[in-house]
Design a protein around this motif. Structure first.
Motif, PDB file in Angstrom:
ATOM      1  N   UNK A   1       0.858  -1.187   0.000  1.00  0.00           N
ATOM      2  CA  UNK A   1       0.000   0.000   0.000  1.00  0.00           C
ATOM      3  C   UNK A   1       0.892   1.235   0.000  1.00  0.00           C
ATOM      4  N   UNK A   2       0.635   2.139  -0.921  1.00  0.00           N
ATOM      5  CA  UNK A   2       1.362   3.410  -1.002  1.00  0.00           C
ATOM      6  C   UNK A   2       0.391   4.542  -0.726  1.00  0.00           C
TER       7      UNK A   2
ATOM      8  N   UNK B   1      -2.458  -1.228  -3.829  1.00  0.00           N
ATOM      9  CA  UNK B   1      -3.343  -0.088  -3.606  1.00  0.00           C
ATOM     10  C   UNK B   1      -2.482   1.166  -3.462  1.00  0.00           C
ATOM     11  N   UNK B   2      -2.892   2.234  -4.134  1.00  0.00           N
ATOM     12  CA  UNK B   2      -2.227   3.528  -4.014  1.00  0.00           C
ATOM     13  C   UNK B   2      -3.283   4.560  -3.623  1.00  0.00           C
TER      14      UNK B   2
ATOM     15  N   UNK C   1      -4.519   7.180 -15.416  1.00  0.00           N
ATOM     16  CA  UNK C   1      -5.123   5.850 -15.296  1.00  0.00           C
ATOM     17  C   UNK C   1      -4.116   4.788 -15.732  1.00  0.00           C
ATOM     18  N   UNK C   2      -3.126   4.503 -14.876  1.00  0.00           N
ATOM     19  CA  UNK C   2      -2.113   3.505 -15.223  1.00  0.00           C
ATOM     20  C   UNK C   2      -2.738   2.144 -15.516  1.00  0.00           C
ATOM     21  N   UNK C   3      -2.153   1.447 -16.442  1.00  0.00           N
ATOM     22  CA  UNK C   3      -2.656   0.130 -16.837  1.00  0.00           C
ATOM     23  C   UNK C   3      -2.676  -0.816 -15.635  1.00  0.00           C
ATOM     24  N   UNK C   4      -3.771  -1.524 -15.475  1.00  0.00           N
ATOM     25  CA  UNK C   4      -3.903  -2.517 -14.412  1.00  0.00           C
ATOM     26  C   UNK C   4      -4.564  -2.004 -13.153  1.00  0.00           C
ATOM     27  N   UNK C   5      -4.878  -0.691 -13.096  1.00  0.00           N
ATOM     28  CA  UNK C   5      -5.478  -0.119 -11.899  1.00  0.00           C
ATOM     29  C   UNK C   5      -6.902   0.370 -12.160  1.00  0.00           C
ATOM     30  N   UNK C   6      -7.760   0.177 -11.174  1.00  0.00           N
ATOM     31  CA  UNK C   6      -9.082   0.781 -11.145  1.00  0.00           C
ATOM     32  C   UNK C   6      -8.967   2.027 -10.266  1.00  0.00           C
TER      33      UNK C   6
ATOM     34  N   UNK D   1      -9.528  13.334  -2.955  1.00  0.00           N
ATOM     35  CA  UNK D   1      -8.766  12.128  -2.646  1.00  0.00           C
ATOM     36  C   UNK D   1      -9.074  11.045  -3.674  1.00  0.00           C
ATOM     37  N   UNK D   2      -8.204  10.039  -3.732  1.00  0.00           N
ATOM     38  CA  UNK D   2      -8.390   8.967  -4.707  1.00  0.00           C
ATOM     39  C   UNK D   2      -7.798   7.671  -4.174  1.00  0.00           C
ATOM     40  N   UNK D   3      -8.329   6.563  -4.688  1.00  0.00           N
ATOM     41  CA  UNK D   3      -7.770   5.241  -4.437  1.00  0.00           C
ATOM     42  C   UNK D   3      -7.582   4.539  -5.777  1.00  0.00           C
TER      43      UNK D   3
END
Length: 257
Positions: free
Chosen positions: A3-4, A30-31, A49-54, A68-70
């Protein structure tokens, strides 16, 4: 599970400085990002929107405020935004993703440095957030809260701490608040659970000299419920590149989705 957590102080500025290029190499599950200072509709390009992340966002109502974002490789069962009080919800200061076994949130506490009024608002926010932390302990699941508290816990977490005792971020009432979180409530400071080194800071004032001399404060945290204490395996602060005045906080947990 990695987690970052990172306070971007403007996600567009952080992206310009290479944050997402760095993030793509970290193999994080998770970032959690804070202080986006942009709205979701402004962030629909591939660079955000990096590849592989929702990606999940909670905007502030006014332009230029927090947000904020996850980012997660695993689709959550549910996403919750806000905490039900205006200071949080109007300014986009809390988002939570629920997975099968645990929940992870991204949050910010407002700074009180600008004025006495800002400090009074911060104290009010802390009291309301404390209520949420207490309610969380009654739930039958584990939680990881990630974000900026804008409080240094102990003298080891702040350079020149002695002369900063009357400065927002290290006031006695603020340190009493955080001591209750990690003491009476038994929440866990994930970083300090496994990393006892001195001069470990996540924020430096806005000039290069403080960064180079490592004169700063540890204002960013990953806070877990007590049951997760033994799952914390390693923790570090990334300082090789400067994406904002804050640095990414990286914690590895022995947890699976």
């Amino acid at each position: 599970m990695r987690v970052i957590s990172f306070n971007t102080q403007g996600i567009e500025q952080a992206a310009d400085k290479g944050f997402f290029d760095w993030m793509a190499k970290q193999d994080a599950d998770v970032v959690c990002l804070q202080s986006l200072r942009a709205k979701e509709y402004q962030l629909d390009g591939d660079r955000y929107h990096p590849e592989g992340y929702h990606a999940y966002f909670f905007d502030a109502f006014e332009d230029g405020f927090s947000g904020v974002a996850i980012y997660t490789r695993h689709v959550p069962k549910a996403v919750m935004t806000g905490l039900g009080f205006e200071q949080c919800d109007f300014n986009g200061r809390f988002i939570q993703a629920d997975f099968d076994k645990f929940s992870i949130s991204s949050f910010t506490i407002p700074s009180g440095l600008k004025s006495d009024e800002a400090q009074a608002a911060k104290i009010e926010y802390l009291e309301l957030f404390m209520g949420h932390l207490k309610k969380t302990l009654r739930k039958r699941r584990d939680f990881i809260f990630t974000g900026t508290l804008n409080i240094a816990h102990k003298p080891v977490d702040l350079s020149n701490w002695y002369v900063n005792q009357r400065v927002s971020g290290f006031l006695a009432e603020e340190r009493a608040w955080i001591e209750e979180v990690f003491g009476d409530l038994d929440y866990v400071d994930a970083f300090r659970q496994v990393n006892k080194a001195e001069r470990q800071y996540t924020w430096w004032p806005d000039y290069n000299r403080a960064w180079k001399l490592n004169e700063g404060a540890r204002l960013d945290y990953q806070i877990t419920t007590p049951n997760l204490r033994k799952t914390i395996k390693s923790a570090s602060i990334y300082k090789d590149q400067q994406f904002s005045e804050h640095a990414p906080l990286i914690v590895d947990y022995d947890l699976g989705f």
